[in-house]
Design a protein around this motif. Structure first.
Motif: not given
Length: 121
Positions: A113-121
């Motif tokens: 179903q997908g998993t969200l990866v967020t790369v942010s400072s």
């Protein structure tokens, strides 16, 4: 019925690490290749990494040297270790499996179903 369930996504700072997991369950006879794809907003879904049942791997150029795909055949699980993450790695990550069902003859490509990866400072 076969399903793939991903876990391990989240928010991480640039340069950080995450480990994604994807477990297959249900009436499975065997699993051939397993892979990770990602889709960023406004972009097409792209291959990140794939691994065969024998352990051969393939990576997108953009993640080579930073990401590592592995699998535990006894647990029907594939992993994606992501290091040195960059903002451009931000996306929904999907796993898939090319498998044979124990109930219905034939090969099937099943997606999580997908998993969200967020790369942010």
């Amino acid at each position: 019925q076969v399903q793939l369930v991903e876990s391990g996504g989240g928010l991480v700072q640039p340069g950080g690490s995450l480990r994604l997991s994807c477990a297959a369950s249900g009436s499975i006879f065997s699993i051939n290749a397993m892979g990770w794809y990602r889709q960023a907003p406004g972009k097409q879904r792209e291959l990140v990494a794939a691994i065969t049942s024998g352990g051969s791997t393939n990576y997108a150029d953009s993640v080579k040297g930073r990401f590592t795909i592995s699998r535990d055949n006894a647990k029907n699980t594939v992993y994606l270790q992501m290091n040195s993450l960059k903002p451009e790695d931000t996306a929904v990550y999907y796993c898939n499996a090319d498998l044979e069902s124990a109930v219905v003859a034939g090969l099937f490509l099943v997606w999580g179903q997908g998993t969200l990866v967020t790369v942010s400072s």
